[in-house]
Motif scaffolding. Structure first.
Motif, PDB file in Angstrom:
ATOM      1  N   PHE A  60       0.826  -1.206   0.000  1.00 30.76           N
ATOM      2  CA  PHE A  60       0.000   0.000   0.000  1.00 30.76           C
ATOM      3  C   PHE A  60       0.860   1.256   0.000  1.00 30.76           C
ATOM      4  O   PHE A  60       0.611   2.201  -0.767  1.00 30.76           O
ATOM      5  N   LEU A  61       1.868   1.281   0.868  1.00 30.82           N
ATOM      6  CA  LEU A  61       2.734   2.461   0.945  1.00 30.82           C
ATOM      7  C   LEU A  61       3.450   2.701  -0.382  1.00 30.82           C
ATOM      8  O   LEU A  61       3.591   3.849  -0.824  1.00 30.82           O
ATOM      9  N   ALA A  62       3.883   1.624  -1.038  1.00 34.02           N
ATOM     10  CA  ALA A  62       4.533   1.780  -2.343  1.00 34.02           C
ATOM     11  C   ALA A  62       3.540   2.338  -3.366  1.00 34.02           C
ATOM     12  O   ALA A  62       3.887   3.204  -4.183  1.00 34.02           O
ATOM     13  N   GLY A  63       2.293   1.867  -3.315  1.00 28.20           N
ATOM     14  CA  GLY A  63       1.295   2.312  -4.275  1.00 28.20           C
ATOM     15  C   GLY A  63       0.883   3.755  -4.095  1.00 28.20           C
ATOM     16  O   GLY A  63       0.634   4.478  -5.075  1.00 28.20           O
ATOM     17  N   ILE A  64       0.810   4.217  -2.848  1.00 27.00           N
ATOM     18  CA  ILE A  64       0.384   5.595  -2.591  1.00 27.00           C
ATOM     19  C   ILE A  64       1.569   6.560  -2.569  1.00 27.00           C
ATOM     20  O   ILE A  64       1.392   7.777  -2.612  1.00 27.00           O
ATOM     21  N   GLY A  65       2.774   6.001  -2.509  1.00 24.42           N
ATOM     22  CA  GLY A  65       3.976   6.830  -2.559  1.00 24.42           C
ATOM     23  C   GLY A  65       4.424   7.360  -1.218  1.00 24.42           C
ATOM     24  O   GLY A  65       4.908   8.492  -1.108  1.00 24.42           O
ATOM     25  N   LEU A  66       4.300   6.548  -0.171  1.00 25.51           N
ATOM     26  CA  LEU A  66       4.746   6.931   1.164  1.00 25.51           C
ATOM     27  C   LEU A  66       5.704   5.885   1.725  1.00 25.51           C
ATOM     28  O   LEU A  66       5.785   4.766   1.205  1.00 25.51           O
ATOM     29  N   LYS A  67       6.379   6.265   2.815  1.00 30.79           N
ATOM     30  CA  LYS A  67       7.226   5.340   3.550  1.00 30.79           C
ATOM     31  C   LYS A  67       6.878   5.429   5.030  1.00 30.79           C
ATOM     32  O   LYS A  67       6.384   6.457   5.494  1.00 30.79           O
ATOM     33  N   ASP A  68       7.109   4.335   5.758  1.00 30.44           N
ATOM     34  CA  ASP A  68       6.883   4.372   7.201  1.00 30.44           C
ATOM     35  C   ASP A  68       7.663   5.535   7.810  1.00 30.44           C
ATOM     36  O   ASP A  68       8.840   5.734   7.510  1.00 30.44           O
ATOM     37  N   GLY A  69       6.982   6.287   8.663  1.00 25.23           N
ATOM     38  CA  GLY A  69       7.612   7.428   9.300  1.00 25.23           C
ATOM     39  C   GLY A  69       7.355   8.745   8.604  1.00 25.23           C
ATOM     40  O   GLY A  69       7.640   9.814   9.170  1.00 25.23           O
ATOM     41  N   ASP A  70       6.791   8.725   7.373  1.00 24.43           N
ATOM     42  CA  ASP A  70       6.477   9.970   6.673  1.00 24.43           C
ATOM     43  C   ASP A  70       5.376  10.735   7.406  1.00 24.43           C
ATOM     44  O   ASP A  70       4.511  10.149   8.065  1.00 24.43           O
ATOM     45  N   ALA A  71       5.391  12.056   7.233  1.00 21.98           N
ATOM     46  CA  ALA A  71       4.398  12.913   7.890  1.00 21.98           C
ATOM     47  C   ALA A  71       2.985  12.627   7.402  1.00 21.98           C
ATOM     48  O   ALA A  71       2.011  12.913   8.111  1.00 21.98           O
ATOM     49  N   GLY A  72       2.875  12.068   6.208  1.00 22.54           N
ATOM     50  CA  GLY A  72       1.556  11.756   5.660  1.00 22.54           C
ATOM     51  C   GLY A  72       0.854  10.617   6.375  1.00 22.54           C
ATOM     52  O   GLY A  72      -0.351  10.413   6.179  1.00 22.54           O
ATOM     53  N   ILE A  73       1.574   9.871   7.215  1.00 19.90           N
ATOM     54  CA  ILE A  73       0.969   8.794   8.005  1.00 19.90           C
ATOM     55  C   ILE A  73       0.648   9.356   9.385  1.00 19.90           C
ATOM     56  O   ILE A  73       1.533   9.625  10.191  1.00 19.90           O
TER      57      ILE A  73
END
Length: 334
Positions: free
Chosen positions: A185-198
């Motif tokens: 999911f993170l790869a598909g939405i373009g995020l990584k664990d720890g990003d501010a978007g989470i």
């Protein structure tokens, strides 16, 4: 001879007859030499989740069609590794020559699998890979990383120009499926664990009530979210209930994975934007077919067999191949 002597002889004859009825010689590959039924064992994570009920029912139907005997056991709850270990040992004792298993713990179950294979039992993983994959003879499953990626890619497209603000409703800690879907999911939405978007997240064990509670707790800290990742459809229903109670459901894109008829209906009703359908009936049927082939000829399957996924939504988006809910309701869980 006295009555006592006759009683002893009679008891011995009865014991011999009983043992003759329960013992079963097997021929090459596991086919019973006396013409008895082929025994196929199935160990699911739990009997409570409708997904595993559908998988079990499909396996039973395939076995019945071939005149084989399916012995289905399960853990008491998702994550019950000890229960699955005991189930494997039970099935080996009962004479199952193939065991199909959906591992709750991809490493914790390895010892029981190794012991079963050492005794000539074919072991096939369904739905969830072992770690390492080579611990079983073959795996029939969804590519869970790809399922998560497709969920993420759709949600990203649905957000348009909005920056993702997501909460993550994961499964059981340590679960391979949970980790693969999360990372996909993170790869598909373009995020990584720890990003501010989470904005936050927690384990839900894939349970609706727990997912609702986790979502309620996260909403106490931040209500600016616009996205909810969910491991499965029960978790998605829990998230929706919590958001609806706060009048926030309209601002959030909820994505999920499973493809049950109820989950597809949730998409049709607008509660969930998208679900990625997997096909447990297909993986169970193919697993039983491999077990029957092994019993008849000794031929073993090998490697990872991807049983496929389909994106289900009534709001198709450019670049995302999808099916609508009418198709989804005709093909729930394949």
């Amino acid at each position: 001879m006295g009555r006592r002597g006759l009683a002893i002889i009679a008891a011995g004859l009865l014991a011999f007859a009983a043992s003759g009825c329960t013992s079963q010689k097997t021929g090459s590959g596991g086919q019973p030499a006396d013409g008895g039924k082929i025994k196929v064992g199935l160990v699911t994570k739990t009997d409570a989740n409708p997904y595993f009920v559908a998988l079990r029912d499909s396996a039973r139907a395939e076995a019945d069609k071939a005149g084989a005997d399916l012995i289905a056991l399960a853990g008491k709850f998702d994550g019950d590794n000890e229960g699955q270990v005991a189930a494997i040992e039970n099935l080996v004792q009962q004479g199952a020559k193939t065991i199909l298993i959906t591992p709750s713990n991809s490493t914790g179950i390895l010892g029981a699998i190794k012991n079963a294979r050492a005794k000539g039992v074919l072991v096939i993983a369904l739905d969830t890979e072992t770690d390492p994959k080579a611990a079983v003879d073959a795996t029939y499953a969804t590519d869970n990383t790809e399922a998560g990626r497709l969920q993420g890619a759709y949600v990203k497209a649905a957000l348009g120009s909005r920056t993702a603000k997501v909460i993550m409703l994961d499964g059981t800690p340590g679960s391979t499926v949970s980790e693969q879907r999360h990372n996909g999911f993170l790869a598909g939405i373009g995020l990584k664990d720890g990003d501010a978007g989470i904005l936050g997240g927690d384990a839900t064990n894939g349970e609706q009530n727990k997912a609702q509670q986790v979502t309620e707790n996260l909403l106490q800290r931040d209500t600016s979210l616009n996205t909810v990742y969910t491991l499965n459809e029960p978790a998605a229903r829990g998230a929706y209930a919590a958001l609806q109670a706060k009048n926030l459901a309209g601002q959030v894109v909820i994505g999920s994975i499973d493809g049950s008829c109820q989950g597809v209906t949730d998409v049709k009703d607008g509660k969930v934007a998208v679900t990625v359908m997997q096909f447990p009936k297909k993986m169970a049927a193919q697993g039983v077919q491999a077990a029957l082939e092994f019993a008849r000829s000794g031929k073993k399957p090998g490697g990872f067999v991807n049983t496929g996924v389909a994106v289900i939504t009534d709001k198709p988006l450019p670049g995302i191949t999808s099916q609508d809910t009418a198709w989804g309701l005709q093909n729930c869980w394949g």
